[in-house]
Design a protein around this motif. Structure first.
Motif, PDB file in Angstrom:
ATOM      1  N   LEU A 158     -10.856  -4.896 -68.362  1.00 27.23           N
ATOM      2  CA  LEU A 158      -9.408  -4.785 -68.114  1.00 27.23           C
ATOM      3  C   LEU A 158      -9.102  -3.501 -67.345  1.00 27.23           C
ATOM      4  CD1 LEU A 158      -7.960  -5.681 -71.649  1.00 27.23           C
ATOM      5  CD2 LEU A 158      -8.046  -7.174 -69.641  1.00 27.23           C
ATOM      6  N   SER A 159      -8.025  -3.554 -66.579  1.00 30.35           N
ATOM      7  CA  SER A 159      -7.584  -2.312 -65.928  1.00 30.35           C
ATOM      8  C   SER A 159      -7.160  -1.324 -67.006  1.00 30.35           C
ATOM      9  CB  SER A 159      -6.402  -2.596 -64.998  1.00 30.35           C
ATOM     10  OG  SER A 159      -5.258  -2.857 -65.776  1.00 30.35           O
ATOM     11  N   LEU A 160      -7.087  -0.055 -66.649  1.00 31.32           N
ATOM     12  CA  LEU A 160      -6.769   0.958 -67.654  1.00 31.32           C
ATOM     13  C   LEU A 160      -5.403   0.726 -68.305  1.00 31.32           C
ATOM     14  CD1 LEU A 160      -8.117   4.233 -65.963  1.00 31.32           C
ATOM     15  CD2 LEU A 160      -9.152   2.884 -67.786  1.00 31.32           C
ATOM     16  N   LYS A 161      -4.426   0.337 -67.488  1.00 35.00           N
ATOM     17  CA  LYS A 161      -3.084   0.184 -68.076  1.00 35.00           C
ATOM     18  C   LYS A 161      -3.024  -1.025 -69.010  1.00 35.00           C
ATOM     19  CE  LYS A 161      -1.223  -2.056 -63.937  1.00 35.00           C
ATOM     20  NZ  LYS A 161      -0.322  -1.919 -62.794  1.00 35.00           N
ATOM     21  N   HIS A 162      -3.785  -2.069 -68.680  1.00 33.20           N
ATOM     22  CA  HIS A 162      -3.800  -3.240 -69.562  1.00 33.20           C
ATOM     23  C   HIS A 162      -4.622  -2.959 -70.819  1.00 33.20           C
ATOM     24  CE1 HIS A 162      -2.603  -5.221 -65.727  1.00 33.20           C
ATOM     25  NE2 HIS A 162      -1.749  -5.769 -66.561  1.00 33.20           N
ATOM     26  N   ARG A 163      -5.723  -2.252 -70.642  1.00 34.57           N
ATOM     27  CA  ARG A 163      -6.557  -1.910 -71.797  1.00 34.57           C
ATOM     28  C   ARG A 163      -5.768  -1.045 -72.779  1.00 34.57           C
ATOM     29  NH1 ARG A 163     -11.532   1.504 -70.263  1.00 34.57           N
ATOM     30  NH2 ARG A 163     -11.456   0.061 -68.508  1.00 34.57           N
ATOM     31  N   THR A 164      -5.004  -0.120 -72.212  1.00 35.05           N
ATOM     32  CA  THR A 164      -4.246   0.800 -73.065  1.00 35.05           C
ATOM     33  C   THR A 164      -3.288   0.052 -73.987  1.00 35.05           C
ATOM     34  OG1 THR A 164      -4.376   2.501 -71.362  1.00 35.05           O
ATOM     35  CG2 THR A 164      -2.692   2.795 -73.039  1.00 35.05           C
ATOM     36  N   VAL A 165      -2.536  -0.892 -73.437  1.00 35.04           N
ATOM     37  CA  VAL A 165      -1.561  -1.593 -74.301  1.00 35.04           C
ATOM     38  C   VAL A 165      -2.261  -2.486 -75.319  1.00 35.04           C
ATOM     39  CG1 VAL A 165       0.419  -1.487 -72.737  1.00 35.04           C
ATOM     40  CG2 VAL A 165      -1.127  -3.420 -72.596  1.00 35.04           C
ATOM     41  N   VAL A 166      -3.353  -3.095 -74.923  1.00 32.76           N
ATOM     42  CA  VAL A 166      -4.078  -3.948 -75.874  1.00 32.76           C
ATOM     43  C   VAL A 166      -4.628  -3.101 -77.027  1.00 32.76           C
ATOM     44  CG1 VAL A 166      -6.189  -5.308 -76.186  1.00 32.76           C
ATOM     45  CG2 VAL A 166      -4.709  -5.777 -74.272  1.00 32.76           C
ATOM     46  N   VAL A 167      -5.235  -1.984 -76.689  1.00 32.25           N
ATOM     47  CA  VAL A 167      -5.796  -1.116 -77.727  1.00 32.25           C
ATOM     48  C   VAL A 167      -4.692  -0.623 -78.660  1.00 32.25           C
ATOM     49  CG1 VAL A 167      -6.853   1.175 -78.106  1.00 32.25           C
ATOM     50  CG2 VAL A 167      -7.839  -0.405 -76.432  1.00 32.25           C
ATOM     51  N   LEU A 168      -3.593  -0.157 -78.079  1.00 31.60           N
ATOM     52  CA  LEU A 168      -2.529   0.405 -78.915  1.00 31.60           C
ATOM     53  C   LEU A 168      -1.843  -0.654 -79.767  1.00 31.60           C
ATOM     54  CD1 LEU A 168      -0.908   3.024 -76.470  1.00 31.60           C
ATOM     55  CD2 LEU A 168      -2.481   3.458 -78.372  1.00 31.60           C
ATOM     56  N   PHE A 169      -1.668  -1.846 -79.223  1.00 32.52           N
ATOM     57  CA  PHE A 169      -0.956  -2.895 -79.971  1.00 32.52           C
ATOM     58  C   PHE A 169      -1.876  -3.639 -80.935  1.00 32.52           C
ATOM     59  CE2 PHE A 169       0.997  -7.089 -80.533  1.00 32.52           C
ATOM     60  CZ  PHE A 169       2.268  -6.716 -80.932  1.00 32.52           C
ATOM     61  N   GLU A 170      -2.948  -4.185 -80.422  1.00 31.65           N
ATOM     62  CA  GLU A 170      -3.771  -5.073 -81.235  1.00 31.65           C
ATOM     63  C   GLU A 170      -4.739  -4.339 -82.148  1.00 31.65           C
ATOM     64  OE1 GLU A 170      -3.235  -8.074 -81.615  1.00 31.65           O
ATOM     65  OE2 GLU A 170      -2.064  -8.659 -79.866  1.00 31.65           O
ATOM     66  N   ILE A 171      -5.220  -3.209 -81.736  1.00 31.23           N
ATOM     67  CA  ILE A 171      -6.205  -2.516 -82.575  1.00 31.23           C
ATOM     68  C   ILE A 171      -5.532  -1.418 -83.399  1.00 31.23           C
ATOM     69  CG2 ILE A 171      -8.409  -1.261 -82.604  1.00 31.23           C
ATOM     70  CD1 ILE A 171      -9.054  -2.655 -79.905  1.00 31.23           C
ATOM     71  N   GLU A 172      -4.688  -0.630 -82.745  1.00 27.65           N
ATOM     72  CA  GLU A 172      -4.060   0.484 -83.462  1.00 27.65           C
ATOM     73  C   GLU A 172      -2.804   0.087 -84.215  1.00 27.65           C
ATOM     74  OE1 GLU A 172      -5.821   3.131 -83.711  1.00 27.65           O
ATOM     75  OE2 GLU A 172      -7.257   2.276 -82.312  1.00 27.65           O
ATOM     76  N   GLY A 173      -2.221  -1.049 -83.851  1.00 26.33           N
ATOM     77  CA  GLY A 173      -1.064  -1.544 -84.589  1.00 26.33           C
ATOM     78  C   GLY A 173       0.243  -0.848 -84.269  1.00 26.33           C
ATOM     79  N   LEU A 174       0.342  -0.217 -83.101  1.00 30.27           N
ATOM     80  CA  LEU A 174       1.615   0.395 -82.715  1.00 30.27           C
ATOM     81  C   LEU A 174       2.601  -0.706 -82.300  1.00 30.27           C
ATOM     82  CD1 LEU A 174      -0.181   2.986 -82.591  1.00 30.27           C
ATOM     83  CD2 LEU A 174       1.167   3.681 -80.630  1.00 30.27           C
ATOM     84  N   SER A 175       3.875  -0.433 -82.414  1.00 34.54           N
ATOM     85  CA  SER A 175       4.904  -1.379 -81.973  1.00 34.54           C
ATOM     86  C   SER A 175       5.068  -1.272 -80.456  1.00 34.54           C
ATOM     87  CB  SER A 175       6.226  -1.062 -82.654  1.00 34.54           C
ATOM     88  OG  SER A 175       6.743   0.146 -82.150  1.00 34.54           O
ATOM     89  N   HIS A 176       5.757  -2.274 -79.886  1.00 34.90           N
ATOM     90  CA  HIS A 176       6.036  -2.227 -78.445  1.00 34.90           C
ATOM     91  C   HIS A 176       6.800  -0.946 -78.088  1.00 34.90           C
ATOM     92  CE1 HIS A 176       5.665  -6.782 -78.839  1.00 34.90           C
ATOM     93  NE2 HIS A 176       4.691  -6.412 -78.049  1.00 34.90           N
ATOM     94  N   GLN A 177       7.740  -0.609 -78.950  1.00 36.00           N
ATOM     95  CA  GLN A 177       8.567   0.580 -78.673  1.00 36.00           C
ATOM     96  C   GLN A 177       7.718   1.856 -78.678  1.00 36.00           C
ATOM     97  OE1 GLN A 177      11.701   1.271 -81.536  1.00 36.00           O
ATOM     98  NE2 GLN A 177      12.173   3.249 -80.626  1.00 36.00           N
ATOM     99  N   GLU A 178       6.830   1.933 -79.659  1.00 35.86           N
ATOM    100  CA  GLU A 178       5.977   3.126 -79.740  1.00 35.86           C
ATOM    101  C   GLU A 178       5.034   3.213 -78.535  1.00 35.86           C
ATOM    102  OE1 GLU A 178       5.713   3.643 -84.600  1.00 35.86           O
ATOM    103  OE2 GLU A 178       4.457   2.163 -83.587  1.00 35.86           O
TER     104      GLU A 178
END
Lengths: 211, 188
Positions: A158-178
């Motif tokens: 994945l590109s860095l920007k796509h990887r970042t959101v996947v990691v933060l949302f799906e693995i780290e459990g952050l909300s969209h807002q966070e």
């Protein structure tokens, strides 16, 4: 005792727990800003595992994750006098860690290799692994090892920007807002990147998704 | 973290399910001791390492926020000049009676020219104060190069201003086992 009374003194909602956590962090930050350096150790202990996890999942390399997570804590310490509490401490800390990691990854595009952590023991009781093992010829440890590699390879594609959101949302459990706060984008952009990234991951991991 | 990015009750395996497996990839508990130790060493090295004037200033603010604006202008100027010249002498003072930071207080900015990072050794009970100027390895209690001696503090020290001495804080591994020590540097 009424329900409301029963809740008195307890953190009744996730939002309340969140606010209490932010208050605790801010109190520690103020102590550090006042020169009480040992308070920073408490923040490190509190966030080191989460911060390491973000960096590790972005890089897929545990040695880099070790160095980059430490760098992030040092950078945050050096800048803590600038922190005014407009966002929560942890989103601020995540932003430093994510930016630092993305800068590292951009600089070292050609020097990428995976160096993976071991899966913990709890993974053996995972329903997902049970389901996958049931329809696979491999035994559980072999399947787990193979899946870990494929998952990490898929993430790294994945590109860095796509990887970042996947990691933060799906693995780290952050909300969209966070995530929007951490990445300094809008929630809409976060949702859109997440949707696209999942499509890419579905294509990469289809052998595990098909029944 | 209030949104519903949690497992769906389905018999199918989803991308989300697979990604959640990555939450199980983590270091063991013993790793964090090493992580903390390295972090303290790196923090200390970052504090001691000469940096460009602007970042030094922001670094000092980071370590000692409210005290830095009170730096005497002459000391600050001397500090900048010395760093520009990249000239780092060392200075040592000893007092058997009093804690080193108190005994060292009369040392003037000129004597400790132009800026001194200070560490104290309480472990030996000798209360020797060593003023260290320049870069050194924060990870060892052994002498490090030339006249620069690293002395680790075995307990955290209070942040305070005393006798016009300005403290900035840092922390690193004491080198006396697993105990982490906090150390304060003095900026004259």
């Amino acid at each position: 005792m009424s329900e409301s009374n029963a809740m008195t003194g307890a953190l009744a909602t996730p939002a309340a727990a969140h606010a209490a956590e932010a208050d605790t962090d801010m109190a520690l930050v103020k102590q550090v800003q006042a020169g009480e350096v040992s308070a920073y150790d408490k923040l490190v202990v509190k966030y080191r595992e989460r911060l390491y996890s973000v960096v590790y999942n972005l890089t897929g390399n545990r040695e880099d994750a070790n160095d980059l997570a430490q760098e992030a804590f040092i950078k945050a310490f050096r800048s803590i006098h600038l922190f005014r509490g407009k966002s929560s401490f942890f989103t601020w800390l995540y932003r430093i860690a994510v930016n630092n990691t993305l800068t590292h990854l951009k600089r070292n595009r050609m020097r990428r290799f995976l160096s993976l952590e071991k899966m913990d023991e709890e993974v053996h009781s995972s329903d997902i692994l049970e389901k996958l093992t049931a329809r696979s010829r491999s035994d559980k440890p072999a399947l787990m090892h193979e899946l870990q590699e494929k998952l990490n390879e898929a993430l790294q594609k994945l590109s860095l920007k796509h990887r970042t959101v996947v990691v933060l949302f799906e693995i780290e459990g952050l909300s969209h807002q966070e995530i929007a706060e951490v990445t300094k984008t809008s929630e809409g952009t976060v949702r859109s990147r997440l949707h696209y990234a999942k499509q890419q991951l579905q294509a990469s991991l289809k052998e595990y998704l098909e029944q | 973290m209030q949104e519903t990015n949690e497992p769906q009750s389905s018999h199918q395996v989803s991308v989300e399910d697979l990604l959640r497996l990555k939450r199980h990839e983590k270091p063991d508990a013993a790793y964090w001791e090493r992580f903390d130790r390295e972090l303290h060493q790196k923090s200390w090295q970052a504090l001691a390492k000469p940096r460009p004037v602007i970042s030094i200033w922001s670094g000092l603010r980071a370590f000692g926020g409210k005290f830095v604006p009170a730096l005497p202008l002459s000391a600050a100027a001397a500090f900048v000049v010395a760093l520009t010249l990249n000239h780092f002498p060392s200075y040592t003072a000893t007092s058997p009676e009093a804690p080193a930071y108190a005994a060292a207080a009369p040392v003037s900015a000129e004597a400790a020219t132009p800026v001194a990072g200070m560490a104290e050794d309480f472990a030996g009970g000798a209360h020797q104060a060593t003023f260290v100027v320049g870069q050194f390895d924060g990870g060892s209690a052994a002498p490090v190069g030339g006249n620069v001696t690293l002395v680790a503090a075995s307990r955290p020290m209070p942040v305070e201003t005393n006798h016009n001495v300005h403290y900035v804080g840092g922390s690193f591994d004491s080198g006396f086992g697993s105990e982490n020590a906090s150390v304060l540097n003095r900026i004259y």
